[in-house]
Motif scaffolding. Structure first.
Motif, PDB file in Angstrom:
ATOM      1  N   UNK A 145       6.894  22.718  48.387  1.00  0.00           N
ATOM      2  CA  UNK A 145       7.961  23.513  48.973  1.00  0.00           C
ATOM      3  C   UNK A 145       7.451  24.935  49.219  1.00  0.00           C
ATOM      4  N   UNK A 146       6.650  25.141  50.260  1.00  0.00           N
ATOM      5  CA  UNK A 146       6.111  26.474  50.516  1.00  0.00           C
ATOM      6  C   UNK A 146       7.176  27.384  51.145  1.00  0.00           C
ATOM      7  N   UNK A 147       7.760  28.240  50.334  1.00  0.00           N
ATOM      8  CA  UNK A 147       8.814  29.179  50.781  1.00  0.00           C
ATOM      9  C   UNK A 147       9.978  28.455  51.455  1.00  0.00           C
ATOM     10  N   UNK A 148      10.429  27.378  50.837  1.00  0.00           N
ATOM     11  CA  UNK A 148      11.577  26.628  51.350  1.00  0.00           C
ATOM     12  C   UNK A 148      12.861  27.309  50.927  1.00  0.00           C
ATOM     13  N   UNK A 149      13.760  27.474  51.886  1.00  0.00           N
ATOM     14  CA  UNK A 149      15.063  28.075  51.588  1.00  0.00           C
ATOM     15  C   UNK A 149      16.122  26.979  51.510  1.00  0.00           C
ATOM     16  N   UNK A 150      16.799  26.929  50.372  1.00  0.00           N
ATOM     17  CA  UNK A 150      17.896  26.000  50.151  1.00  0.00           C
ATOM     18  C   UNK A 150      19.194  26.794  50.137  1.00  0.00           C
ATOM     19  N   UNK A 151      20.277  26.191  50.611  1.00  0.00           N
ATOM     20  CA  UNK A 151      21.583  26.848  50.587  1.00  0.00           C
ATOM     21  C   UNK A 151      22.589  25.930  49.913  1.00  0.00           C
ATOM     22  N   UNK A 152      23.537  26.526  49.203  1.00  0.00           N
ATOM     23  CA  UNK A 152      24.560  25.729  48.539  1.00  0.00           C
ATOM     24  C   UNK A 152      25.891  26.461  48.524  1.00  0.00           C
ATOM     25  N   UNK A 153      26.977  25.690  48.672  1.00  0.00           N
ATOM     26  CA  UNK A 153      28.330  26.228  48.525  1.00  0.00           C
ATOM     27  C   UNK A 153      29.005  25.683  47.256  1.00  0.00           C
ATOM     28  N   UNK A 154      28.240  24.992  46.420  1.00  0.00           N
ATOM     29  CA  UNK A 154      28.791  24.424  45.179  1.00  0.00           C
ATOM     30  C   UNK A 154      29.437  25.514  44.311  1.00  0.00           C
ATOM     31  N   UNK A 155      28.892  26.703  44.352  1.00  0.00           N
ATOM     32  CA  UNK A 155      29.347  27.771  43.457  1.00  0.00           C
ATOM     33  C   UNK A 155      30.435  28.656  44.072  1.00  0.00           C
ATOM     34  N   UNK A 156      31.012  28.242  45.195  1.00  0.00           N
ATOM     35  CA  UNK A 156      32.060  29.001  45.890  1.00  0.00           C
ATOM     36  C   UNK A 156      33.201  29.302  44.916  1.00  0.00           C
ATOM     37  N   UNK A 157      33.521  30.572  44.780  1.00  0.00           N
ATOM     38  CA  UNK A 157      34.638  30.985  43.939  1.00  0.00           C
ATOM     39  C   UNK A 157      34.318  31.073  42.453  1.00  0.00           C
ATOM     40  N   UNK A 158      33.095  30.720  42.056  1.00  0.00           N
ATOM     41  CA  UNK A 158      32.753  30.799  40.634  1.00  0.00           C
ATOM     42  C   UNK A 158      32.376  32.228  40.266  1.00  0.00           C
ATOM     43  N   UNK A 159      32.358  32.500  39.001  1.00  0.00           N
ATOM     44  CA  UNK A 159      31.987  33.812  38.477  1.00  0.00           C
ATOM     45  C   UNK A 159      30.458  33.931  38.510  1.00  0.00           C
ATOM     46  N   UNK A 160      29.895  34.841  39.309  1.00  0.00           N
ATOM     47  CA  UNK A 160      28.438  34.926  39.397  1.00  0.00           C
ATOM     48  C   UNK A 160      27.767  35.677  38.244  1.00  0.00           C
ATOM     49  N   UNK A 161      28.542  36.417  37.458  1.00  0.00           N
ATOM     50  CA  UNK A 161      27.962  37.212  36.378  1.00  0.00           C
ATOM     51  C   UNK A 161      27.521  36.306  35.237  1.00  0.00           C
ATOM     52  N   UNK A 162      26.282  36.485  34.817  1.00  0.00           N
ATOM     53  CA  UNK A 162      25.748  35.692  33.715  1.00  0.00           C
ATOM     54  C   UNK A 162      24.382  35.135  34.045  1.00  0.00           C
ATOM     55  N   UNK A 163      23.981  34.156  33.235  1.00  0.00           N
ATOM     56  CA  UNK A 163      22.638  33.587  33.356  1.00  0.00           C
ATOM     57  C   UNK A 163      22.618  32.389  34.313  1.00  0.00           C
TER      58      UNK A 163
END
Length: 181
Positions: free
Chosen positions: A94-112
């Motif tokens: 995967x040489x510099x492959x960009x993946x996109x996801x909407x699974x985390x839509x609306x989730x709290x991004x703060x944290x690990x």
């Protein structure tokens, strides 16, 4: 008619984080290459809420289809970025492959956040070199109230013209609730 009462959402905001260097390898199906990254409240101060993420991965794999890569959010939700594909025997990884996801839509991004990768066959070898993380969402706006201005116009040449008052008010009211607190 919905078109007449439509309310636009706020503009998009994004935050791109520094590249995370990993440089770890594995050829064992039972061993994960793990990398962790932390997002703070300050990182997402401009976010009303999270909408989607992109992860750019730089990894070598002897057999790309025998590789599994997951991104795990602080709330435990999982984006399966690369899933095993038995027919994909191509090398190069995967040489510099960009993946996109909407699974985390609306989730709290703060944290690990955790990136977990592994090979799904002992015939494969995976080296996770680095990854880069970018988050996108709706911009948070504070309530903005523009002061009311009053202008009086007096015309001394005509007694029939009385003082006229003009008032202009510009307000931007945004909902006070937010996902990012």
């Amino acid at each position: 008619n919905r078109a007449q009462s439509w309310k636009n959402v706020n503009e998009q905001v994004s935050k791109k984080f520094d590249i995370i260097n990993v440089d770890k390898s594995s050829n064992n199906e039972n061993e994960f290459v793990v990398s962790k990254f932390n997002i703070t409240k300050a990182d997402v101060a401009d976010f009303k809420h999270l909408e989607h993420i992109t992860v750019t991965i730089d990894a070598d794999a002897k057999i790309r289809g025998f590789t599994e890569i997951d991104l795990i959010a602080p709330d435990g939700s999982v984006s399966h970025l690369a899933i095993p594909r038995k027919m994909d025997k191509r090398g190069g990884g995967f040489p510099s492959w960009k993946f996109m996801s909407v699974v985390h839509w609306g989730t709290q991004p703060v944290g690990e956040w955790t990136l977990k990768s592994r090979v799904t066959s002992g015939a494969n070898n995976l080296k996770l070199k680095s990854w880069e993380f970018e988050i996108f969402g709706e911009k948070r706006y504070e309530e903005i109230v523009v002061a009311t201005t009053t202008t009086e116009v007096n015309e001394p040449t005509s007694s029939a013209v009385e003082a006229t008052t003009a008032t202009t008010t510009n307000e931007v009211n945004e909902p006070t609730s937010s996902v990012v607190e």
